[in-house]
Motif scaffolding. Structure first.
Motif, PDB file in Angstrom:
ATOM      1  N   MET A  26      53.567 -11.823  40.829  1.00  0.00           N
ATOM      2  CA  MET A  26      53.286 -12.123  42.159  1.00  0.00           C
ATOM      3  C   MET A  26      52.054 -11.973  42.218  1.00  0.00           C
ATOM      4  N   THR A  27      51.104 -11.124  41.427  1.00  0.00           N
ATOM      5  CA  THR A  27      49.853 -10.878  41.957  1.00  0.00           C
ATOM      6  C   THR A  27      48.825 -12.154  41.254  1.00  0.00           C
ATOM      7  N   LEU A  28      49.244 -12.388  40.042  1.00  0.00           N
ATOM      8  CA  LEU A  28      48.864 -13.484  39.376  1.00  0.00           C
ATOM      9  C   LEU A  28      48.955 -14.910  40.175  1.00  0.00           C
ATOM     10  N   ARG A  29      50.098 -15.132  40.694  1.00  0.00           N
ATOM     11  CA  ARG A  29      50.411 -16.223  41.470  1.00  0.00           C
ATOM     12  C   ARG A  29      49.261 -16.483  42.566  1.00  0.00           C
ATOM     13  N   LEU A  30      48.831 -15.326  43.147  1.00  0.00           N
ATOM     14  CA  LEU A  30      47.848 -15.570  44.279  1.00  0.00           C
ATOM     15  C   LEU A  30      46.646 -16.395  43.826  1.00  0.00           C
ATOM     16  N   SER A  31      46.362 -16.447  42.533  1.00  0.00           N
ATOM     17  CA  SER A  31      45.249 -17.422  42.260  1.00  0.00           C
ATOM     18  C   SER A  31      45.395 -18.844  42.789  1.00  0.00           C
ATOM     19  N   LEU A  37      44.606 -19.058  51.360  1.00  0.00           N
ATOM     20  CA  LEU A  37      44.368 -17.636  51.934  1.00  0.00           C
ATOM     21  C   LEU A  37      42.892 -17.760  52.604  1.00  0.00           C
ATOM     22  N   CYS A  38      41.832 -18.450  51.864  1.00  0.00           N
ATOM     23  CA  CYS A  38      40.636 -18.396  52.710  1.00  0.00           C
ATOM     24  C   CYS A  38      40.661 -19.167  54.036  1.00  0.00           C
ATOM     25  N   PHE A  39      41.465 -20.110  54.040  1.00  0.00           N
ATOM     26  CA  PHE A  39      41.412 -20.977  55.435  1.00  0.00           C
ATOM     27  C   PHE A  39      42.087 -20.024  56.377  1.00  0.00           C
ATOM     28  N   ALA A  40      43.207 -19.267  55.907  1.00  0.00           N
ATOM     29  CA  ALA A  40      44.171 -18.230  56.853  1.00  0.00           C
ATOM     30  C   ALA A  40      43.115 -17.198  57.326  1.00  0.00           C
ATOM     31  N   CYS A  41      42.254 -16.581  56.471  1.00  0.00           N
ATOM     32  CA  CYS A  41      41.394 -15.690  56.893  1.00  0.00           C
ATOM     33  C   CYS A  41      40.342 -16.200  57.922  1.00  0.00           C
ATOM     34  N   ALA A  42      39.791 -17.281  57.620  1.00  0.00           N
ATOM     35  CA  ALA A  42      38.987 -17.938  58.818  1.00  0.00           C
ATOM     36  C   ALA A  42      39.785 -18.169  59.893  1.00  0.00           C
ATOM     37  N   ALA A  43      40.742 -18.604  60.155  1.00  0.00           N
ATOM     38  CA  ALA A  43      41.596 -19.021  61.285  1.00  0.00           C
ATOM     39  C   ALA A  43      41.917 -17.748  61.992  1.00  0.00           C
ATOM     40  N   VAL A  44      41.973 -16.757  61.411  1.00  0.00           N
ATOM     41  CA  VAL A  44      41.985 -15.225  62.195  1.00  0.00           C
ATOM     42  C   VAL A  44      40.950 -14.594  62.642  1.00  0.00           C
ATOM     43  N   PHE A  45      39.774 -14.669  61.549  1.00  0.00           N
ATOM     44  CA  PHE A  45      38.564 -14.058  61.872  1.00  0.00           C
ATOM     45  C   PHE A  45      37.618 -14.808  63.091  1.00  0.00           C
ATOM     46  N   VAL A  46      37.744 -15.923  62.740  1.00  0.00           N
ATOM     47  CA  VAL A  46      36.733 -16.795  63.890  1.00  0.00           C
ATOM     48  C   VAL A  46      37.004 -16.559  65.348  1.00  0.00           C
ATOM     49  N   PRO A  47      38.362 -16.923  65.859  1.00  0.00           N
ATOM     50  CA  PRO A  47      38.836 -16.561  67.067  1.00  0.00           C
ATOM     51  C   PRO A  47      38.437 -15.244  67.406  1.00  0.00           C
ATOM     52  N   MET A  48      38.805 -14.191  66.516  1.00  0.00           N
ATOM     53  CA  MET A  48      38.660 -12.680  66.922  1.00  0.00           C
ATOM     54  C   MET A  48      37.034 -12.302  67.116  1.00  0.00           C
ATOM     55  N   ILE A  49      36.211 -13.182  66.501  1.00  0.00           N
ATOM     56  CA  ILE A  49      34.862 -12.952  67.029  1.00  0.00           C
ATOM     57  C   ILE A  49      34.163 -13.489  68.108  1.00  0.00           C
ATOM     58  N   SER A 111      43.058 -12.934  45.177  1.00  0.00           N
ATOM     59  CA  SER A 111      43.127 -14.225  44.588  1.00  0.00           C
ATOM     60  C   SER A 111      42.096 -14.920  44.169  1.00  0.00           C
ATOM     61  N   LEU A 112      40.850 -14.666  44.662  1.00  0.00           N
ATOM     62  CA  LEU A 112      39.310 -15.216  44.277  1.00  0.00           C
ATOM     63  C   LEU A 112      39.165 -14.642  42.921  1.00  0.00           C
ATOM     64  N   ILE A 189      33.339 -11.611  42.380  1.00  0.00           N
ATOM     65  CA  ILE A 189      33.764 -12.861  42.574  1.00  0.00           C
ATOM     66  C   ILE A 189      32.406 -13.747  42.132  1.00  0.00           C
ATOM     67  N   ALA A 190      31.312 -13.509  42.841  1.00  0.00           N
ATOM     68  CA  ALA A 190      30.071 -14.369  42.838  1.00  0.00           C
ATOM     69  C   ALA A 190      29.752 -14.285  41.222  1.00  0.00           C
ATOM     70  N   VAL A 191      29.836 -13.406  40.596  1.00  0.00           N
ATOM     71  CA  VAL A 191      29.404 -13.206  39.239  1.00  0.00           C
ATOM     72  C   VAL A 191      30.393 -13.989  38.438  1.00  0.00           C
ATOM     73  N   PHE A 192      31.773 -13.853  38.644  1.00  0.00           N
ATOM     74  CA  PHE A 192      32.728 -14.721  37.926  1.00  0.00           C
ATOM     75  C   PHE A 192      32.418 -16.099  38.118  1.00  0.00           C
ATOM     76  N   HIS A 193      32.077 -16.567  39.201  1.00  0.00           N
ATOM     77  CA  HIS A 193      32.184 -17.959  39.651  1.00  0.00           C
ATOM     78  C   HIS A 193      30.600 -18.452  39.085  1.00  0.00           C
ATOM     79  N   LEU A 194      29.599 -17.682  39.152  1.00  0.00           N
ATOM     80  CA  LEU A 194      28.561 -18.313  38.536  1.00  0.00           C
ATOM     81  C   LEU A 194      28.453 -18.242  36.936  1.00  0.00           C
ATOM     82  N   THR A 195      29.224 -17.222  36.267  1.00  0.00           N
ATOM     83  CA  THR A 195      29.262 -17.187  34.884  1.00  0.00           C
ATOM     84  C   THR A 195      30.250 -18.318  34.342  1.00  0.00           C
TER      85      THR A 195
END
Length: 201
Positions: A26-31, A37-49, A111-112, A189-195
């Motif tokens: 289940m955890t690996l499927r999150l990737s 998931l990023c879109f869902a986070c933004a959809a909740v966070f932006v109106p909240m702020i 997931s990231l 995440i940033a290190v993994f992405h750049l590497t």
């Protein structure tokens, strides 16, 4: 002719590692769902702020002050909200939007970590359980700190009499801790992405 009693039927014990393997899968499927998931986070966070900041006359919410706040700054925020604003933020922020948000953000971070980590040969070579455990260990401390901070601030909003220098300082310390723990998976995440970026020849 003999018949076997149902009460004496042999029960096959569950395989000890079956649950662990299911959780790992289940955890690996999150990737695969990192973008959603990023879109869902933004959809909740932006109106909240955008909405809840208006209630305090433009003052940032306490749980967004990553460097913390003084007791006087905390009281200024509570005073600007007033009783009505505090009730609105308590119900619609901490008991509605921000109730699932730490878990949602945590799933996004996991997931990231997996999505960026599996671009690396050394990370892909790790056993699946170790990959998922690595991601969970990095993210879980942030999750716990965020919920603890939410409880501390919600208590201030629900009971103004509890807003004293000690309780405000404690809430501030939890907020700083939350952001410090959040920075750890973000940096990974940033290190993994750049590497994992292909090298230009």
């Amino acid at each position: 002719m003999t018949s076997r009693s149902p009460g004496k039927a042999r029960i096959t014990p569950a395989e000890p590692n079956q649950l662990a393997r299911s959780l790992t899968a289940m955890t690996l499927r999150l990737s695969r769902h990192a973008a959603a998931l990023c879109f869902a986070c933004a959809a909740v966070f932006v109106p909240m702020i955008l909405y809840f900041r208006q209630l305090s006359g433009g003052l940032p919410s306490l749980d967004l002050r990553w460097t913390g706040f003084t007791p006087d700054e905390g009281m200024a925020w509570l005073t600007a909200l007033g009783r009505r604003g505090s009730e609105i933020i308590l119900v619609w922020h901490y008991l509605t939007f921000d109730l699932p948000f730490p878990a949602l953000l945590s799933l996004t971070l996991v997931s990231l970590i997996l999505a960026t980590g599996r671009r690396l040969k050394s990370f892909r070579a790790l056993p699946a359980q170790l990959q998922s455990l690595f991601a969970l260990v990095l993210v879980l401390p942030y999750t716990l700190a965020d919920y603890a901070q939410n409880i501390a601030v919600a208590r201030l909003l629900s009971d103004f009499l509890s807003a004293n220098p000690d309780s405000l300082s404690f809430a501030s310390a939890l907020i700083v801790t939350k952001f410090a723990l959040l920075a750890i998976p973000v940096i990974v995440i940033a290190v993994f992405h750049l590497t994992g970026q292909p090298r230009q020849r």
